[in-house]
Design an enzyme around this catalytic site. Structure first.
Site, mmCIF file in Angstrom:
data_model
loop_
_atom_site.group_PDB
_atom_site.id
_atom_site.type_symbol
_atom_site.label_atom_id
_atom_site.label_comp_id
_atom_site.label_asym_id
_atom_site.label_seq_id
_atom_site.Cartn_x
_atom_site.Cartn_y
_atom_site.Cartn_z
ATOM 1 N N GLY A 89 5.710 -7.236 1.595
ATOM 2 C CA GLY A 89 4.356 -7.605 2.169
ATOM 3 C C GLY A 89 3.213 -7.077 1.658
ATOM 4 O O GLY A 89 2.045 -7.313 1.764
ATOM 5 N N ARG A 90 3.310 -6.064 0.639
ATOM 6 C CA ARG A 90 2.157 -5.399 -0.025
ATOM 7 C C ARG A 90 2.471 -4.995 -1.465
ATOM 8 O O ARG A 90 2.295 -4.014 -2.093
ATOM 9 C CB ARG A 90 1.607 -4.282 0.785
ATOM 10 C CG ARG A 90 2.722 -3.211 0.942
ATOM 11 C CD ARG A 90 1.984 -1.862 1.274
ATOM 12 N NE ARG A 90 2.931 -0.927 1.868
ATOM 13 C CZ ARG A 90 2.452 -0.006 2.038
ATOM 14 N NH1 ARG A 90 1.313 0.369 1.596
ATOM 15 N NH2 ARG A 90 3.291 1.164 2.495
ATOM 16 N N GLY A 123 -1.667 -5.937 3.057
ATOM 17 C CA GLY A 123 -1.031 -6.162 1.784
ATOM 18 C C GLY A 123 -1.614 -5.075 0.761
ATOM 19 O O GLY A 123 -1.204 -4.938 -0.323
ATOM 20 N N ARG A 173 5.407 1.221 -9.384
ATOM 21 C CA ARG A 173 6.762 1.757 -9.378
ATOM 22 C C ARG A 173 7.634 1.349 -10.318
ATOM 23 O O ARG A 173 7.696 -0.061 -10.343
ATOM 24 C CB ARG A 173 7.271 1.473 -7.828
ATOM 25 C CG ARG A 173 8.378 1.915 -7.254
ATOM 26 C CD ARG A 173 8.479 2.242 -5.921
ATOM 27 N NE ARG A 173 8.518 1.260 -5.026
ATOM 28 C CZ ARG A 173 8.805 0.947 -3.907
ATOM 29 N NH1 ARG A 173 8.905 1.836 -3.121
ATOM 30 N NH2 ARG A 173 8.785 -0.423 -3.265
ATOM 31 N N ARG A 180 17.958 -3.943 -1.845
ATOM 32 C CA ARG A 180 17.944 -3.167 -0.772
ATOM 33 C C ARG A 180 19.380 -3.642 0.120
ATOM 34 O O ARG A 180 19.774 -4.778 -0.254
ATOM 35 C CB ARG A 180 16.870 -2.748 -0.150
ATOM 36 C CG ARG A 180 15.707 -2.577 -0.625
ATOM 37 C CD ARG A 180 14.414 -3.668 -0.037
ATOM 38 N NE ARG A 180 13.399 -3.464 -1.009
ATOM 39 C CZ ARG A 180 12.570 -2.660 -0.878
ATOM 40 N NH1 ARG A 180 12.529 -1.690 0.045
ATOM 41 N NH2 ARG A 180 11.417 -2.679 -1.863
ATOM 42 N N ASP A 249 16.079 -1.343 5.131
ATOM 43 C CA ASP A 249 15.321 -1.882 3.958
ATOM 44 C C ASP A 249 14.943 -0.843 2.910
ATOM 45 O O ASP A 249 14.401 -1.031 1.800
ATOM 46 C CB ASP A 249 14.298 -2.774 4.363
ATOM 47 C CG ASP A 249 13.282 -1.901 5.540
ATOM 48 O OD1 ASP A 249 13.785 -1.396 6.431
ATOM 49 O OD2 ASP A 249 11.946 -1.608 5.412
HETATM 50 P P1 AMP Z 1 7.763 0.353 4.754
HETATM 51 O O1 AMP Z 1 7.182 1.134 5.976
HETATM 52 O O2 AMP Z 1 6.877 0.760 3.699
HETATM 53 O O3 AMP Z 1 9.121 0.538 4.129
HETATM 54 O O4 AMP Z 1 7.316 -1.135 4.782
HETATM 55 C C1 AMP Z 1 7.947 -1.823 5.944
HETATM 56 C C2 AMP Z 1 7.634 -3.249 5.763
HETATM 57 O O5 AMP Z 1 6.320 -3.722 5.978
HETATM 58 C C3 AMP Z 1 7.863 -3.952 4.165
HETATM 59 O O6 AMP Z 1 7.976 -5.189 4.407
HETATM 60 C C4 AMP Z 1 6.348 -3.901 3.900
HETATM 61 O O7 AMP Z 1 6.155 -4.801 2.772
HETATM 62 C C5 AMP Z 1 5.592 -4.142 4.945
HETATM 63 N N1 AMP Z 1 4.151 -3.330 4.762
HETATM 64 C C6 AMP Z 1 3.916 -2.034 5.112
HETATM 65 N N2 AMP Z 1 2.718 -1.821 4.979
HETATM 66 C C7 AMP Z 1 2.114 -3.000 4.688
HETATM 67 C C8 AMP Z 1 0.615 -3.621 4.612
HETATM 68 N N3 AMP Z 1 -0.361 -2.854 4.540
HETATM 69 N N4 AMP Z 1 0.544 -5.109 4.415
HETATM 70 C C9 AMP Z 1 1.513 -5.845 4.528
HETATM 71 N N5 AMP Z 1 2.848 -5.442 4.671
HETATM 72 C C10 AMP Z 1 3.150 -3.998 4.602
HETATM 73 MG MG MG Z 2 10.090 -0.063 2.624
#
Ligand code: AMP
Ligand code: MG
Length: 482
Positions: A89-90, A123, A173, A180, A249
């Site tokens: 998502g980002r 994002g 990264r 995953r 994930d």
């Molecule tokens: P994470 O908690 O970083 O593992 O993220 C969980 C999910 O949320 C993943 O699909 C990320 O890509 C999405 N995500 C986290 N932060 C953002 C953001 N600021 N904008 C869009 N998607 C996000």
């Molecule tokens: Mg994640």
């Protein structure tokens, strides 16, 4: 002089449902904060002929390197037990770079703008959390723990809005891959066996080619991923690392630690340690990490059921048998890891009770996990009257008796202990301190912290301030506001 990029993109050639073709969204005013020179060398990349402006353009995604092919990867995940369709998502994967040794690495920008998977998110990422991932992932690497790495962080020159307005940043990264458990869940949820087969074969070819010709590839993949995950979580337990968001994930198929969000290192030994503010139930507490690893592997096994056997019941039976062997395998490996921490050679039945008695004593007396093992190796980080305590002295006698067996000698056992007991870990208060300064554009303390974390198993002069736990009585909390 070229930089040395050698892209060979394979994931982006997988069928459409696996990804979205999308580039990073350009940023206003990129500015390099940190570039990892050691990692650049390992990747056979040389940025020394680029000025800072060019480097910033590169690592912000404003100008993509030749040969790259930017995509956002699709995946799903159980987040705190609840299934959701997710995806990058980002983040965008800009490609797979081959080193001179032909080792393959994903190069990913995190914080690179919206994708089809952004849901309600912007994002973007903030500077603090991206630098935090940089520090902790590099520390984990130096602790000899499989992990994604961090190549660079740039500021975007744009603000991101969280609870307050923060400086935006992008982290580069580097990973063996970003596949995953959740990637399998995404494809399995689509219920198309041919797609699942494509993913299985891709993963085996990329990560586990030694099982390419096995009779039951899906079952063997489950077995090897289980071994990898057990080894990983045992490494976490060894150094007191708490991942904080072990959602499916965030569990890599290659067995690397991935997604540094609200993670932290435990100082006072408490098996129930939790730092993440959103983990109210302690699902991802220190002592629960092996339990959750097994839970996540069970979700992985479920995805593979259609590929194990034509007869679904038989498939389930075979997968269950493997999953049920988790505890025995884990315990055996955990005991061996703890034996190493105590310098014990060979295996004796009474080792377990010796180990547990030390942990119980540490817990009861609120001793620092890392520094207690330092004390046993005769490195006194800080004077602690608790070590004079009768219970500890009695325990020490039993330990010393046990050390005498199996031709052990002080040189041998100290050497064994020094390989696995770090003299330094990223202390939470130190990490916070350097991030605070970095937010004010003073990067020097962060560089110094990285320097001392570079050699966690060697004695270094004048680092006591980095080795002591925080003197604050306040409970340390991490936030998912990344
Ligand atoms: P994470 O908690 O970083 O593992 O993220 C969980 C999910 O949320 C993943 O699909 C990320 O890509 C999405 N995500 C986290 N932060 C953002 C953001 N600021 N904008 C869009 N998607 C996000
Ligand atoms: Mg994640």
């Amino acid at each position: 002089m070229t930089i040395g990029w050698c892209f060979d993109n394979t994931y982006s050639k997988l069928p459409d449902p696996f990804k979205e073709e999308i580039g990073p969204v350009p940023v206003k005013n990129p500015e390099l904060v940190i570039l990892n020179k050691n990692l650049s060398k390992e990747l056979n990349l040389d940025f020394s002929n680029l000025d800072n402006k060019k480097i910033s353009e590169l690592f912000s995604g404003n100008s993509l390197p030749p040969g790259s092919n930017s995509i956002a990867q699709a995946y799903a995940g159980h987040q705190f037990g609840h299934f959701t369709m997710l995806g990058d998502g980002r983040a965008v994967l800009i490609g797979e770079h081959l080193s001179k040794k032909k080792d393959r690495y994903d190069i990913q920008f995190k914080g690179s703008g919206k994708t089809a998977f952004s849901r309600n998110g912007d994002g973007r990422a903030a500077l603090g959390p991206m630098l935090r991932e940089y520090i902790i992932s590099e520390a984990m690497h130096n602790l000899n723990i499989p992990t994604t790495r961090s190549l660079a962080v740039v500021k975007t020159g744009e603000d991101v809005i969280r609870e307050t307005s923060l400086q935006g940043a992008i982290l580069t990264r580097v990973a063996l891959s970003h596949i995953r458990v959740g990637t399998f869940q995404y494809i399995a949820a689509r219920d198309k066996k041919d797609e699942l087969e494509i993913l299985l074969n891709y993963v085996i070819q990329r990560h586990y080619p030694n099982i390419q010709n096995s009779k039951n590839k899906a079952l063997d993949l489950l077995k090897v991923v289980m071994e990898k995950q057990i080894d990983l979580v045992i490494n976490w337990m060894r150094v007191g690392f708490i991942h904080g968001v072990m959602n499916t994930d965030n569990m890599s198929i290659s067995g690397e630690t991935i997604d540094y969000g609200p993670c932290a290192f435990m100082d006072i030994y408490d098996p129930k340690s939790v730092f993440s503010s959103i983990d109210q139930m302690g699902r991802y507490a220190y002592c629960n990490q092996p339990v959750i690893t097994k839970w996540n592997l069970s979700r992985f096994a479920e995805c593979l059921i259609p590929l194990i056997d034509k007869d679904q019941n038989k498939s389930i039976e075979m997968a269950t048998e493997i999953i049920n062997s988790f505890e025995k395998k884990y315990e055996e490996k955990w005991l061996n890891m703890m034996r190493d921490k105590l310098g014990l050679f060979g295996a004796e039945d009474k080792d377990k009770i010796l180990i547990l008695d030390l942990l119980t004593w540490m817990h009861k007396n609120k001793l620092d996990y890392t520094n207690t093992f330092c004390h046993l190796m005769n490195f006194e980080i800080e004077k602690n009257e608790n070590f004079k305590d009768n219970d500890f002295q009695n325990w020490k006698k039993r330990w010393q008796e046990r050390l005498k067996t199996n031709n052990n000698s002080p040189e041998k056992y100290i050497k064994l202990m020094k390989n696995v007991n770090p003299l330094i870990i990223p202390r939470n208060h130190k990490v916070e301190e350097v991030l605070n300064e970095a937010n004010k554009s003073n990067i020097k303390p962060l560089i110094k912290l990285l320097e001392v974390l570079n050699n966690p198993y060697f004695e270094q002069k004048n680092i006591i301030d980095y080795q002591k736990p925080s003197s604050s009585k306040e409970k340390y909390q991490t936030f998912c506001g990344t």
